[in-house]
Write an enzyme that holds these catalytic residues in place. Structure first.
Site, PDB file in Angstrom:
ATOM      1  N   CYS A  33       2.906  -7.224   2.230  1.00  0.00           N
ATOM      2  CA  CYS A  33       2.551  -8.537   2.775  1.00  0.00           C
ATOM      3  C   CYS A  33       3.370  -8.822   4.018  1.00  0.00           C
ATOM      4  O   CYS A  33       4.581  -8.608   4.032  1.00  0.00           O
ATOM      5  CB  CYS A  33       2.875  -9.625   1.766  1.00  0.00           C
ATOM      6  SG  CYS A  33       1.727  -9.694   0.414  1.00  0.00           S
ATOM      7  N   TYR A 194       0.287 -10.120 -10.663  1.00  0.00           N
ATOM      8  CA  TYR A 194      -0.810 -10.914 -10.111  1.00  0.00           C
ATOM      9  C   TYR A 194      -1.977 -10.907 -11.111  1.00  0.00           C
ATOM     10  O   TYR A 194      -1.831 -10.377 -12.225  1.00  0.00           O
ATOM     11  CB  TYR A 194      -1.175 -10.412  -8.708  1.00  0.00           C
ATOM     12  CG  TYR A 194      -0.004 -10.598  -7.758  1.00  0.00           C
ATOM     13  CD1 TYR A 194       0.459 -11.886  -7.474  1.00  0.00           C
ATOM     14  CD2 TYR A 194       0.682  -9.515  -7.218  1.00  0.00           C
ATOM     15  CE1 TYR A 194       1.565 -12.089  -6.657  1.00  0.00           C
ATOM     16  CE2 TYR A 194       1.797  -9.707  -6.400  1.00  0.00           C
ATOM     17  CZ  TYR A 194       2.226 -10.997  -6.125  1.00  0.00           C
ATOM     18  OH  TYR A 194       3.324 -11.206  -5.320  1.00  0.00           O
TER      19      TYR A 194
END
Ligand SMILES: Cc1cc2nc3c(=O)[nH]c(=O)nc-3n(C[C@H](O)[C@H](O)[C@H](O)COP(=O)(O)O)c2cc1C
Length: 368
Positions: A33, A194
């Protein structure tokens, strides 16, 4: 005339194939990210072109994009990339086209952050702000298998059956857009606590319906997504799954359950596993060199899929050893690739390979 001697490159620099995708070597850029979508619309920017483009010119075989959300609420932070809109497809197309022109191949990591969505970007500019972004500051309500929060974050909404069906459809739509954006492969992000990992882990998924309970119940969402994506994604292009092989905690998701999942994934048409660990719950993780490689090896022995190892594999010789020992088929490099976009070029040099194809023509005079 005697035939020219054939020189076998070290495994790390040897070409590889996944379905019909040819990779110039076995070095993957791990998904990372960047939190650099300042417009908060999920559209990748010049930053992403330069970041991924530099590693394409640096010789990586396969670049994996950062976690790229299949829906706005699936983003980890407001500044994540996405693949739910046509504007995003157009922006990704420019990036995939540049990277492919450099001889790299590029996968999109399709992601949904589940109960860990809507958090502050992990950037110095946010001065250590942690936890959930309030709705008034461009945050949103997260979704999870139940309404139990990840420690330190706001409670998510427990997903109803229609929410689950929507997520499965969003992943399939993401894969269709990925094809139009010119991606060579899809990696499904089933790791790091996640959404999909949340459904897999018995410590997080305490649902009592068919998406919870025993192993098959907790694996159901993962398999529905794999089947939907496989049907939406071109037959000739590979599908990779990144999973956390363990929660590092007794009573949690572990390597035995990962092997069961891997068998199902293989049957459902997945082409490779990318083996990480942790992230669903707080745990003590003994982080050190190659700390996750043993899990890659166990999975590689349990199924006939190629696997990628990742996690503190920082030096070319160590990466080569991982492959030579038969622990993995690919090595993914994360942080070392942030500080050194040309890591694969140095790897070739240190492993005694002169491969001009690892350099764009304009850089060849600077080759090792
Ligand atoms: C800045 C940063 C961002 C990351 N973002 C992601 C991500 O988007 N998706 C993912 O699966 N892993 C992500 N990771 C984990 C890396 O892909 C990798 O597994 C981890 O850094 C260990 O590999 P390394 O020791 O080579 O860095 C991230 C890691 C870092 C350092």
């Amino acid at each position: 005339m005697a035939p020219a001697p054939t020189v076998t490159p070290p495994a790390l620099l040897a070409p590889a194939r996944l379905r019909e995708l040819e990779l110039r070597n076995r070095i993957w850029l791990a998904p990372m990210c960047q939190y650099m979508v300042e417009a908060r619309d999920g559209v990748p920017t010049d930053w992403h072109l330069v970041h991924l483009g530099a590693r394409a010119t640096g010789g990586f075989g396969l670049l994996i994009t950062e976690a790229t959300a299949v829906s706005p609420e699936g983003r980890i932070s407001p500044q994540d990339t996405g693949i739910w809109s046509e504007e995003q497809v157009a922006a990704w197309s420019r990036i995939t086209s540049f990277c492919r022109d450099q001889g790299a191949r590029i996968a999109v990591q399709l992601a949904h952050a589940g109960r860990k969505a809507s958090t502050w970007p992990a950037l110095p500019a946010f001065r250590g702000r942690r936890g959930s972004v309030p709705e008034l500051a461009s945050g949103w309500r997260a979704l999870g298998p139940t309404a139990d929060p990840f420690p330190g974050l706001d409670a998510p909404d427990a997903m109803e059956h229609e929410d689950i069906a929507q997520v499965v459809e969003d992943f399939a739509d993401g894969a269709r857009r990925a094809e139009r954006a010119g991606f060579d492969a899809v990696e499904l992000h089933f790791a790091h606590g996640y959404l999909v990992h949340e459904f897999l882990s018995p410590l997080v998924n305490t649902r009592r319906d068919e998406y919870g309970g025993d192993g098959p119940g907790r694996r159901r969402l993962a398999l529905e997504i794999v089947r939907a994506v496989r049907a939406a994604w071109p037959e000739h292009k590979p599908l990779v799954v990144r999973l956390s092989a363990t929660d590092w905690i007794d009573g949690g998701w572990d390597i035995t359950q990962s092997v069961e999942l891997a068998r199902d994934l293989e049957e459902a048409g997945v082409d490779a596993l990318h083996v990480s660990t942790g992230g669903a719950v707080a745990a003590d993780i003994a982080v050190g060199p190659e700390y996750q490689v043993g899990f890659a090896r166990t999975l590689r022995e349990a199924v006939s899929l190629p696997v990628a190892a990742v996690g503190l594999i920082t030096e070319p010789a160590a990466a080569q050893d991982v492959l030579e020992r038969g622990d993995a088929d690919f090595v993914a490099v994360g942080r070392a690739g942030l500080r050194e976009p040309g890591w694969p070029q140095r790897a070739a040099h240190e492993l005694g390979v002169r491969d001009p194809a690892l350099y764009p023509g304009a850089y060849r005079r600077g080759s090792w």
